[in-house]
Design a protein around this motif. Structure first.
Motif, PDB file in Angstrom:
ATOM      1  N   THR A  84       0.863  -1.173   0.000  1.00 52.84           N
ATOM      2  CA  THR A  84       0.000   0.000   0.000  1.00 52.84           C
ATOM      3  C   THR A  84       0.902   1.225   0.000  1.00 52.84           C
ATOM      4  O   THR A  84       1.746   1.378   0.877  1.00 52.84           O
ATOM      5  CB  THR A  84      -0.931   0.010   1.227  1.00 52.84           C
ATOM      6  OG1 THR A  84      -1.726  -1.185   1.200  1.00 52.84           O
ATOM      7  CG2 THR A  84      -1.848   1.223   1.201  1.00 52.84           C
ATOM      8  N   GLY A  85       0.706   2.076  -0.994  1.00 53.57           N
ATOM      9  CA  GLY A  85       1.530   3.269  -1.128  1.00 53.57           C
ATOM     10  C   GLY A  85       1.082   4.380  -0.204  1.00 53.57           C
ATOM     11  O   GLY A  85       0.061   4.277   0.489  1.00 53.57           O
ATOM     12  N   LEU A  86       1.842   5.456  -0.203  1.00 59.21           N
ATOM     13  CA  LEU A  86       1.507   6.617   0.616  1.00 59.21           C
ATOM     14  C   LEU A  86       0.158   7.208   0.230  1.00 59.21           C
ATOM     15  O   LEU A  86      -0.496   7.864   1.043  1.00 59.21           O
ATOM     16  CB  LEU A  86       2.600   7.687   0.492  1.00 59.21           C
ATOM     17  CG  LEU A  86       3.976   7.293   1.027  1.00 59.21           C
ATOM     18  CD1 LEU A  86       4.992   8.386   0.726  1.00 59.21           C
ATOM     19  CD2 LEU A  86       3.920   6.998   2.512  1.00 59.21           C
ATOM     20  N   ASN A  87      -0.262   6.970  -1.006  1.00 62.56           N
ATOM     21  CA  ASN A  87      -1.549   7.481  -1.483  1.00 62.56           C
ATOM     22  C   ASN A  87      -2.705   6.531  -1.145  1.00 62.56           C
ATOM     23  O   ASN A  87      -3.813   6.696  -1.634  1.00 62.56           O
ATOM     24  CB  ASN A  87      -1.499   7.729  -2.987  1.00 62.56           C
ATOM     25  CG  ASN A  87      -1.189   6.466  -3.771  1.00 62.56           C
ATOM     26  OD1 ASN A  87      -1.040   5.380  -3.219  1.00 62.56           O
ATOM     27  ND2 ASN A  87      -1.078   6.610  -5.084  1.00 62.56           N
ATOM     28  N   ALA A  93       2.178  -6.252  -7.671  1.00 66.74           N
ATOM     29  CA  ALA A  93       3.114  -6.296  -8.791  1.00 66.74           C
ATOM     30  C   ALA A  93       3.457  -7.748  -9.105  1.00 66.74           C
ATOM     31  O   ALA A  93       3.617  -8.565  -8.201  1.00 66.74           O
ATOM     32  CB  ALA A  93       4.386  -5.532  -8.452  1.00 66.74           C
ATOM     33  N   PHE A  94       3.561  -8.041 -10.386  1.00 67.63           N
ATOM     34  CA  PHE A  94       3.968  -9.369 -10.838  1.00 67.63           C
ATOM     35  C   PHE A  94       5.150  -9.217 -11.786  1.00 67.63           C
ATOM     36  O   PHE A  94       5.102  -8.434 -12.734  1.00 67.63           O
ATOM     37  CB  PHE A  94       2.809 -10.079 -11.540  1.00 67.63           C
ATOM     38  CG  PHE A  94       1.669 -10.368 -10.609  1.00 67.63           C
ATOM     39  CD1 PHE A  94       1.696 -11.503  -9.814  1.00 67.63           C
ATOM     40  CD2 PHE A  94       0.597  -9.504 -10.502  1.00 67.63           C
ATOM     41  CE1 PHE A  94       0.665 -11.770  -8.937  1.00 67.63           C
ATOM     42  CE2 PHE A  94      -0.436  -9.757  -9.628  1.00 67.63           C
ATOM     43  CZ  PHE A  94      -0.405 -10.894  -8.839  1.00 67.63           C
ATOM     44  N   HIS A 108      -0.972  -4.221 -10.735  1.00 66.38           N
ATOM     45  CA  HIS A 108      -2.430  -4.134 -10.676  1.00 66.38           C
ATOM     46  C   HIS A 108      -2.854  -3.292  -9.479  1.00 66.38           C
ATOM     47  O   HIS A 108      -2.406  -3.534  -8.361  1.00 66.38           O
ATOM     48  CB  HIS A 108      -3.014  -5.552 -10.558  1.00 66.38           C
ATOM     49  CG  HIS A 108      -4.492  -5.580 -10.354  1.00 66.38           C
ATOM     50  ND1 HIS A 108      -5.381  -5.305 -11.351  1.00 66.38           N
ATOM     51  CD2 HIS A 108      -5.230  -5.845  -9.249  1.00 66.38           C
ATOM     52  CE1 HIS A 108      -6.608  -5.396 -10.873  1.00 66.38           C
ATOM     53  NE2 HIS A 108      -6.542  -5.721  -9.598  1.00 66.38           N
ATOM     54  N   ASP A 109      -3.704  -2.307  -9.708  1.00 67.76           N
ATOM     55  CA  ASP A 109      -4.249  -1.483  -8.626  1.00 67.76           C
ATOM     56  C   ASP A 109      -5.458  -2.216  -8.053  1.00 67.76           C
ATOM     57  O   ASP A 109      -6.514  -2.299  -8.682  1.00 67.76           O
ATOM     58  CB  ASP A 109      -4.649  -0.107  -9.143  1.00 67.76           C
ATOM     59  CG  ASP A 109      -5.092   0.840  -8.029  1.00 67.76           C
ATOM     60  OD1 ASP A 109      -5.332   0.372  -6.894  1.00 67.76           O
ATOM     61  OD2 ASP A 109      -5.197   2.039  -8.304  1.00 67.76           O
ATOM     62  N   LYS A 115      -9.076  -7.592  -0.087  1.00 70.01           N
ATOM     63  CA  LYS A 115      -7.815  -8.338  -0.077  1.00 70.01           C
ATOM     64  C   LYS A 115      -8.104  -9.756   0.413  1.00 70.01           C
ATOM     65  O   LYS A 115      -7.998 -10.051   1.596  1.00 70.01           O
ATOM     66  CB  LYS A 115      -6.788  -7.663   0.827  1.00 70.01           C
ATOM     67  CG  LYS A 115      -6.321  -6.331   0.318  1.00 70.01           C
ATOM     68  CD  LYS A 115      -5.184  -5.824   1.173  1.00 70.01           C
ATOM     69  CE  LYS A 115      -5.278  -4.344   1.387  1.00 70.01           C
ATOM     70  NZ  LYS A 115      -4.289  -3.859   2.320  1.00 70.01           N
ATOM     71  N   THR A 116      -8.477 -10.615  -0.529  1.00 72.75           N
ATOM     72  CA  THR A 116      -8.779 -11.999  -0.190  1.00 72.75           C
ATOM     73  C   THR A 116      -7.886 -12.929  -1.003  1.00 72.75           C
ATOM     74  O   THR A 116      -7.367 -12.547  -2.062  1.00 72.75           O
ATOM     75  CB  THR A 116     -10.253 -12.348  -0.494  1.00 72.75           C
ATOM     76  OG1 THR A 116     -10.466 -12.259  -1.918  1.00 72.75           O
ATOM     77  CG2 THR A 116     -11.219 -11.410   0.227  1.00 72.75           C
TER      78      THR A 116
END
Length: 149
Positions: A84-87, A93-94, A108-109, A115-116
């Motif tokens: 999780t970014g600061l935003n 990422a893959f 992928h956002d 989150k499962t």
């Protein structure tokens, strides 16, 4: 300036921006414009919008095509990582490793998704299919950090 030289200049500006960690706004800096006027007369004015909307997309597409060409038919390992970014955007990422080199497949956002394990598995299956069908590589392993996120 010929169109080929202009295109090369724009790509060099993009690569300089990325490699030096410059903010995209640096290309609008008046001192940069004065520098170009004095030392690179006739150089095209590359704007932030042009960098992100056209040049970056073109360069990424070229890099992606080159990576696909180099990895075609190879055995690869998929790596996955999420953060999780600061935003407050949650990104997954893959990447793949082929011939001891790491290449990004996609980021992928997943911010709007729960989150499962099921959602993550669905993403992994899509990446696996993309690699098998589009990249034409043989996936031999998968590595994640087993995070609780």
């Amino acid at each position: 300036w010929s169109s080929a030289r202009k295109k090369n200049f724009e790509r060099r500006i993009l690569r300089l921006t990325a490699s030096a960690g410059f903010p995209l706004s640096w290309v609008s800096n008046p001192e940069w414009h004065k520098f170009c006027d004095e030392f690179v007369p006739g150089a095209p004015n590359v704007t932030r919008k042009v960098l992100t909307k056209r040049i970056l997309r073109e360069v990424v597409a070229e890099f992606r095509a080159e990576v696909k060409r180099k990895t075609k038919g190879k055995e690869v390992t998929i790596q996955g990582d999420g953060w999780t970014g600061l935003n407050n955007h949650h990104l997954n990422a893959f990447m793949i490793t082929a011939d001891k080199k790491v290449h990004t497949v996609e980021v992928h956002d997943a911010s709007k998704e729960r989150k499962t394990a099921e959602n993550l598995l669905e993403e992994i299956e899509k990446v696996y299919a993309k690699l098998s069908e589009e990249w034409e590589v043989l996936v031999v392993g998968l590595v994640t950090d087993a995070s609780g996120e």
